[in-house]
Design a protein around this motif. Structure first.
Motif: not given
Lengths: 307, 233
Positions: A44-46, A53-56, A239-241, A276-283
């Motif tokens: 799910m996280a993947l 990222a697609g949205s960004r 793990a997914g991220t 977009p690390w700022e979006a991925l990191a908090p996932l």
């Protein structure tokens, strides 16, 4: 406790115990497996990372197109248009609210632009071209083109902005779809956690009842489930991220030409820093919060049936 | 103190509800009917009666595993009618329960089973270790700290259950057939532990079928038959 109970005097030395499971009285380490739930959440996280990222990416393309080509138009006047006609045209264009700047293109620059196709042709009369900078992407570019043509008689308008506007609309649609996918993934992840927690409750029904009889509060019992679920979901989401990162870097490399860059020659040169690390990191943290909250709600609802 | 006043209990939802053509739905029969009695603080009572008389249901009301369908129940100075659900856990921590089938957590060691009520109550780990070990010495299980319940005899498991029930020094201790699965010597040993808690000031209620045990330790009793209190004294 010793006094009066016929118990031997307190002996401070307590035999050393094996690694205690006492802090997990519900046996959640087994009831909420550390394999299936994290694996499902990782998938799910993947998907969530890709959607995010697609949205960004779509948003970035939209902004770039809106602020660039789409916001620029060109107006051509016949080659024999005199200075007075050019001045009237410029005045009419600058008076339009959508136009922030109207500037005639330098003839030498135009000749340089056309040289690859026309070669050296100094005798050829070139049209008078006015470059327009618009305040923003026109909502109806064709209507704007018609108004410009009416305001400047004899002018023809290059309305390539129409196509850019359509591309922008497409990018916005993609962005909306990506966000919808993100919400769907979050909903499915919550459902997966709820199912796992319900299975855990079914497996530990007796232990829950015993804890309840011993005076455990709903918050205590739900908190134990929520803590376990939160950790498992965080691990799976991390793990997914991480799995998504190279995929996204590859996509970013493929998209580089669209953003004025060049594709890399090796993976090491992929645009890792532009992700977009700022979006991925908090996932993982957000996923853990979702798992924690879902477990809390699921367990508390179940506990309501107890007196 | 334990006080029951005109208490009735029925299980489940009204029988026959939702079926068309039956008129007003009939209610499930009461398993406890119009019980009224008072157990003074620090008393010891047997709870006697044939199977199905409602002994377990009455004990369940006393340790807040059930709430009455009608009437007033007062446990340790708290009236249950209208009591908020969130207020009950604190009261449950003052009540010890011993079950016939022990109800130990099979994946926890003897020590962790006994320490469980203290952990539920948020007692610091350093403090509870000494108390739990001491309680297990009292129950004669000091050599079984790390054993899992499945490796113990029935009598040992019941003594673990009693140690768990009394480790918080409850004001009320209820035991539902605590000797039902034990042989004579084991049963007497378990009963001795319960009586020791009574001597320390705990209100103790023991439901049993074991007439010989009651004869050996005569005391006040509540007699139930078909959900009614037929004798108290």
């Amino acid at each position: 406790m010793a006094d009066g109970m016929g118990i031997p005097a307190r002996q401070p030395a307590v035999p050393r115990l094996r690694r205690s499971r006492g802090r997990d009285p519900l046996g959640l380490r087994r009831a909420l497996s550390d394999r299936l739930l994290p694996a499902l959440v990782a998938a799910m996280a993947l998907l969530a990372a890709l959607a995010l990222a697609g949205s960004r990416g779509a948003a970035e393309l939209t902004a770039r197109w809106e602020g660039g080509a789409a916001a620029a138009m060109t107006v051509q006047l016949p080659a024999n248009a005199g200075a007075a006609r050019l001045a009237r045209g410029l005045a009419a264009l600058e008076a339009m609210p959508e136009v922030t700047r109207a500037q005639p293109m330098d003839q030498a620059r135009m000749a340089a632009l056309l040289r690859p196709w026309l070669g050296e042709a100094p005798a050829m009369a070139l049209p008078v071209v006015i470059e327009l900078q618009l305040a923003g992407l026109p909502v109806a570019p064709e209507a704007l083109a018609r108004r410009i043509a009416a305001a400047v008689p004899g002018a023809s308008v290059e309305s390539h902005g129409v196509w850019v506007a359509r591309l922008v609309a497409l990018a916005r649609s993609l962005q909306a779809v990506a966000l919808a996918a993100l919400a769907l993934v979050a909903g499915i992840a919550a459902a997966v956690v709820a199912v796992a927690v319900r299975a855990g409750i079914a497996a530990r029904r007796e232990a829950i009842a015993i804890l309840h009889d011993l005076g455990a509060t709903d918050a205590d019992i739900a908190g134990r489930f929520a803590q376990r679920a939160g950790w498992l979901v965080a691990a799976g989401a991390a793990a997914g991220t991480l799995l998504a990162v190279p995929v996204l870097a590859g996509f970013a490399d493929l998209a580089a030409p669209l953003l004025g860059g060049q594709p890399a020659e090796s993976m090491l040169d992929w645009p890792w820093t532009s992700l977009p690390w700022e979006a991925l990191a908090p996932l993982p943290l957000l996923a853990a919060g979702l798992g924690w909250l879902t477990a809390q709600v699921t367990v508390r609802r179940w506990l309501r049936r107890l007196p | 103190m334990v006080r029951f006043e005109h208490v009735g209990l029925r299980y489940g939802t009204p029988a026959g509800s939702g079926q068309p053509g039956q008129g007003k739905p009939s209610l499930a029969p009461e398993v406890l009917r119009d019980l009224s009695f008072t157990l003074p603080q620090g008393s010891f009572h047997w709870l006697l009666g044939p199977s199905g008389a409602g002994k377990s249901s009455l004990l369940a009301l006393m340790h807040l595993a059930l709430r009455p369908s009608r009437g007033e129940v007062e446990i340790l100075g708290h009236r249950l009618a209208g009591a908020r659900r969130a207020a009950l856990p604190a009261l449950r921590r003052r009540i010890g329960v011993v079950y016939q089938d022990f109800r130990l957590l099979p994946h926890l060691s003897v020590f962790d089973n006994v320490a469980l009520p203290m952990r539920v109550a948020g007692r610091p780990e350093a403090q509870l270790r000494a108390d739990a070990a001491e309680m297990l010495r009292w129950a004669g299980l000091e050599r079984k700290l790390t054993a899992l319940p499945a490796t113990l005899s029935g009598g040992e498991q019941q003594r673990v259950a009693i140690a768990r029930a009394v480790v918080m020094r409850p004001a009320l201790l209820v035991a539902d057939e605590p000797t039902g699965n034990l042989d004579g010597p084991q049963a007497r040993r378990v009963l001795a532990l319960l009586q020791e808690m009574h001597r320390l000031g705990t209100t103790v209620v023991v439901a049993t079928h074991a007439e010989t045990l009651v004869a050996e330790h005569p005391g006040p009793a509540l007699w139930l038959a078909e959900g009614r209190l037929v004798r108290h004294g």
